[in-house]
Design an enzyme around this catalytic site. Structure first.
Site, mmCIF file in Angstrom:
data_model
loop_
_atom_site.group_PDB
_atom_site.id
_atom_site.type_symbol
_atom_site.label_atom_id
_atom_site.label_comp_id
_atom_site.label_asym_id
_atom_site.label_seq_id
_atom_site.Cartn_x
_atom_site.Cartn_y
_atom_site.Cartn_z
ATOM 1 N N TYR A 36 8.433 -24.102 -3.929
ATOM 2 C CA TYR A 36 7.776 -25.090 -2.889
ATOM 3 C C TYR A 36 8.750 -25.761 -2.218
ATOM 4 C CZ TYR A 36 3.838 -28.018 -1.958
ATOM 5 O OH TYR A 36 2.349 -28.417 -1.334
ATOM 6 N N SER A 37 9.021 -25.709 -1.022
ATOM 7 C CA SER A 37 9.866 -26.739 -0.070
ATOM 8 C C SER A 37 11.389 -26.204 -0.468
ATOM 9 C CB SER A 37 9.514 -28.073 -0.190
ATOM 10 O OG SER A 37 10.321 -28.663 0.822
#
Length: 276
Positions: free
Chosen positions: A107-108
């Site tokens: 995530y990110s």
């Protein structure tokens, strides 16, 4: 809470073939999220639910962008440490359980470190000069699927992209970069996201787990099932854009820290790296 066998590996214990899970998921959190899975937990838990007895572990890295809350580690140093941690943990697990099917969910910033570790090519924006893939060749062959949510390395126009972004992230891959495992990847990015795209709404980052978790889990299931049955596509064959989606689940999003995304004002003059 995802079930983990990481403690066995950290202690150096050897897992027998009977103890090795059929599927093992690695999760990597976003910037400033506390140690653990961060927002990657949503998809991680959905995948674990599909495969009873499967296990998972979170990548142990700073997930920082210069904030005091994560040790003042710069974003670049955090990424470099994250890539190294990914290679170490994936390689270690694969050595213990060479027949276990592996999944990456990032995530990110977590997507960025998985992108760099799984696809190689270096990351000059963050000072990663080596273009080699640090994950071992045997481990690479056991990775059935990789999910990148708001990956800053995102570039538009690739067949595995999902979402509305038609630009690139703040650390986007150079034009023409060839992903060696394109068929195993889905990368999610929407146009309003300032981290994986060129948008101006940092809160977009908060929505991927809710918006795309069912689609991501379905992709992982398809790829894992193909590998388990021995009918998986060669990893060099790219997939077409997805045309069928599964309705996203309602609710269930785990709250995380969003100070890098605009929820918490950054003090004037603070030397923070405002990246996802």
């Amino acid at each position: 809470m995802p079930f983990s066998v990481a403690s066995f590996l950290i202690l150096g214990a050897t897992l027998t073939a009977a103890q090795c899970p059929q599927v093992h998921v690695f999760g990597a959190r976003e910037t400033t999220a506390p140690p653990g899975y961060g927002s990657a937990a949503v998809v991680t838990n959905e995948v674990l639910a599909v495969y009873p007895g499967s296990t998972s572990e979170a990548i142990s890295y700073p997930a920082c962008g210069g904030q005091a809350s994560c040790g003042d580690v710069s974003y670049a140093d955090s990424v470099i440490q994250g890539v190294a941690a990914t290679a170490s943990q994936v390689n270690s697990f694969n050595t213990q359980c060479p027949n276990t099917v592996l999944v990456l969910i990032g995530y990110s910033q977590g997507g960025q470190i998985f992108d760099d570790a799984y696809c190689g090519g270096g990351d000059t924006d963050e000072g990663l000069s080596s273009t080699a893939i640090p994950i071992s060749s045997p481990a690479q062959k056991m990775i059935a699927a990789a999910i990148f949510l708001s990956d800053p390395r995102y570039i538009s126009g690739l067949p595995y992209n999902v979402g509305t972004c038609q630009a690139g992230g703040f650390a986007s891959r150079p034009p023409g970069f060839q992903y060696p495992y394109a068929a195993n990847i889905q990368s999610y990015c929407d146009a309003s996201d300032p981290y994986c795209c060129n948008g101006n709404n940092p809160h977009t980052l908060e929505g991927y787990s809710n918006e795309y978790s069912a689609l991501a889990t379905n992709f992982v299931k398809t790829k894992v099932n193909a590998m388990l049955s021995g009918t998986g596509l060669p990893t060099s064959v790219p997939l077409s854009d997805p045309t069928t989606t599964t309705p996203p689940p309602s609710g269930g999003v785990t709250a995380t820290h969003w100070s890098q995304c605009g929820d918490t004002p950054i003090p004037n003059g603070a030397n923070f790296d405002v990246r996802g």
